[in-house]
Design a protein around this motif. Sequence first.
Motif, PDB file in Angstrom:
ATOM      1  N   MET A   4       2.374  -1.082   7.408  1.00  0.00           N
ATOM      2  CA  MET A   4       1.124  -0.580   7.980  1.00  0.00           C
ATOM      3  C   MET A   4       0.151  -1.719   8.240  1.00  0.00           C
ATOM      4  O   MET A   4       0.220  -2.779   7.611  1.00  0.00           O
ATOM      5  CB  MET A   4       0.476   0.485   7.098  1.00  0.00           C
ATOM      6  N   ALA A  59       0.829  -1.199   0.000  1.00  0.00           N
ATOM      7  CA  ALA A  59       0.000   0.000   0.000  1.00  0.00           C
ATOM      8  C   ALA A  59       0.866   1.254   0.000  1.00  0.00           C
ATOM      9  O   ALA A  59       1.945   1.277   0.574  1.00  0.00           O
ATOM     10  CB  ALA A  59      -0.917   0.014   1.220  1.00  0.00           C
ATOM     11  N   GLY A  60       0.349   2.260  -0.623  1.00  0.00           N
ATOM     12  CA  GLY A  60       1.041   3.549  -0.707  1.00  0.00           C
ATOM     13  C   GLY A  60       0.265   4.367  -1.725  1.00  0.00           C
ATOM     14  O   GLY A  60      -0.036   3.875  -2.818  1.00  0.00           O
ATOM     15  N   ARG A  78      -2.856  13.102   6.164  1.00  0.00           N
ATOM     16  CA  ARG A  78      -2.878  11.957   7.072  1.00  0.00           C
ATOM     17  C   ARG A  78      -2.626  12.439   8.495  1.00  0.00           C
ATOM     18  O   ARG A  78      -1.502  12.777   8.855  1.00  0.00           O
ATOM     19  CB  ARG A  78      -1.796  10.929   6.672  1.00  0.00           C
ATOM     20  N   VAL A 132     -11.053   2.771   1.480  1.00  0.00           N
ATOM     21  CA  VAL A 132      -9.648   3.196   1.470  1.00  0.00           C
ATOM     22  C   VAL A 132      -9.077   3.006   0.067  1.00  0.00           C
ATOM     23  O   VAL A 132      -9.306   1.980  -0.571  1.00  0.00           O
ATOM     24  CB  VAL A 132      -8.817   2.409   2.502  1.00  0.00           C
ATOM     25  N   GLY A 133      -8.381   4.012  -0.404  1.00  0.00           N
ATOM     26  CA  GLY A 133      -7.812   3.925  -1.748  1.00  0.00           C
ATOM     27  C   GLY A 133      -8.684   4.598  -2.795  1.00  0.00           C
ATOM     28  O   GLY A 133      -8.245   4.798  -3.925  1.00  0.00           O
ATOM     29  N   ASN A 170      -0.383   3.362  -5.569  1.00  0.00           N
ATOM     30  CA  ASN A 170      -1.773   3.080  -5.975  1.00  0.00           C
ATOM     31  C   ASN A 170      -2.102   3.832  -7.269  1.00  0.00           C
ATOM     32  O   ASN A 170      -2.729   3.288  -8.185  1.00  0.00           O
ATOM     33  CB  ASN A 170      -2.767   3.542  -4.897  1.00  0.00           C
TER      34      ASN A 170
HETATM   35  O1  KDG Z   1      -4.721   6.239   0.123  1.00  0.00           O
HETATM   36  C1  KDG Z   1      -4.516   4.936   0.583  1.00  0.00           C
HETATM   37  C2  KDG Z   1      -3.341   5.060   1.477  1.00  0.00           C
HETATM   38  O2  KDG Z   1      -3.801   5.582   2.702  1.00  0.00           O
HETATM   39  C3  KDG Z   1      -2.624   3.800   1.747  1.00  0.00           C
HETATM   40  O3  KDG Z   1      -2.331   3.074   0.599  1.00  0.00           O
HETATM   41  C4  KDG Z   1      -1.394   3.987   2.564  1.00  0.00           C
HETATM   42  O4  KDG Z   1      -0.014   5.676   1.612  1.00  0.00           O
HETATM   43  C5  KDG Z   1      -0.710   5.313   2.524  1.00  0.00           C
HETATM   44  C6  KDG Z   1      -0.898   6.203   3.674  1.00  0.00           C
HETATM   45  O5  KDG Z   1       0.008   6.990   3.921  1.00  0.00           O
HETATM   46  O6  KDG Z   1      -1.917   6.160   4.343  1.00  0.00           O
END
Ligand code: KDG
Length: 319
Positions: A88, A31-32, A166, A257-258, A36
């Motif tokens: 994560m 994930a990131g 975040r 999410v995503g 993504n």
């Molecule tokens: O947008 C989804 C992301 O929240 C997840 O893939 C992880 O990059 C991420 C993060 O910092 O929350």
Amino acid sequence: AADVLTFGETMLAAQLPGPLAVGAEARTTIAGAESNVAIGLARLGHRAVWAGLVGDDEPGRLILRTLRGEGVDTSHAGVRPEAPTGGMLRERRVADLVRVHYWRRHSAASLLAPPDLAPALRAGARVLHLTGITCALGTGPLEAVRDAAAHAHAHGWTVVLDVNHRHRLWTGEEAGRALLPLLEHVTVLIASDDELPVVTGAFAERPRGEEAAVDALLAAGVREVVVKRGGEGAAFRDGDGSRHTVPALRVPVRDTVGAGDAFCAGYLSGLLDGLPPERRLDRANTLGAFAVASDGDWEGLPRRDELGLLTAAPGTTIR
Ligand code: KDG
Ligand code: ADP
């Protein structure tokens, strides 16, 4: 040259269907936000480059081979043996509430600094995709974002910033201090409606409405502002006074999410294809809907010939 260059931190992720517990069954993935977006673009046939650092460890190898398998160009990604790949954990704490935990301080990705990106910037791209998450990882990553934004702007690339705030990484004030100086280089700003105060410096004062926030961003030189409104869809405004709103697609919600990253990939895809604003929003909403209607951040994203799938009647079996 590439269509899109993006960079940031991609982590090993474990997704739990309930609270963290001994013996709980987790689903492992990567994930990131930036990767993504890169995957979403690659699935639609665009040339996406993901740059970033991983550790010399099993999670790092999983990340690189997964991205390569998805057709993302990782030739400018790096491996740092002195630090681990970040991680994560995502707990579906109760049905409609997801809680995220990060292990990313001192991670390989947090060591990113401007020299790591120089080859990717030299190679060139039509679009630079940046997110607030990378800016939150430390001074090196923030400098890398600043340098990349200035370079891309000077070379006439389209610079897209997704605020992606975040709370687990930093406060709105800290994010504002980091992101406001970037705006002079930003062509397209993408934010959720609740993130607008972060980039208008309004969190400390009286909160401004969406209209006033978008006015401020356009006055700061941003050419297009795209506002995500979750299940309501999205809105667009540009410096020439054109505005559009598009409702979200009606889909069953599996995992939200995503969705923002998918939306962003759809918008970028529309830009690359030369679509007008309203159709860019349509494609963005379509990708956002794919993300919410499937498990995982990116696993359910469509290939180009699947873009029309969500118009099928609910319960359809394709055979
Ligand atoms: O947008 C989804 C992301 O929240 C997840 O893939 C992880 O990059 C991420 C993060 O910092 O929350
Ligand atoms: P973020 O994940 O960044 O907070 P949003 O929740 O606003 O972003 O979602 C991003 C986009 O995903 C929305 O603009 C919309 O296109 C799509 N989306 C989000 N929630 C839904 C939903 N319940 N139904 C259909 N589409 C959705």
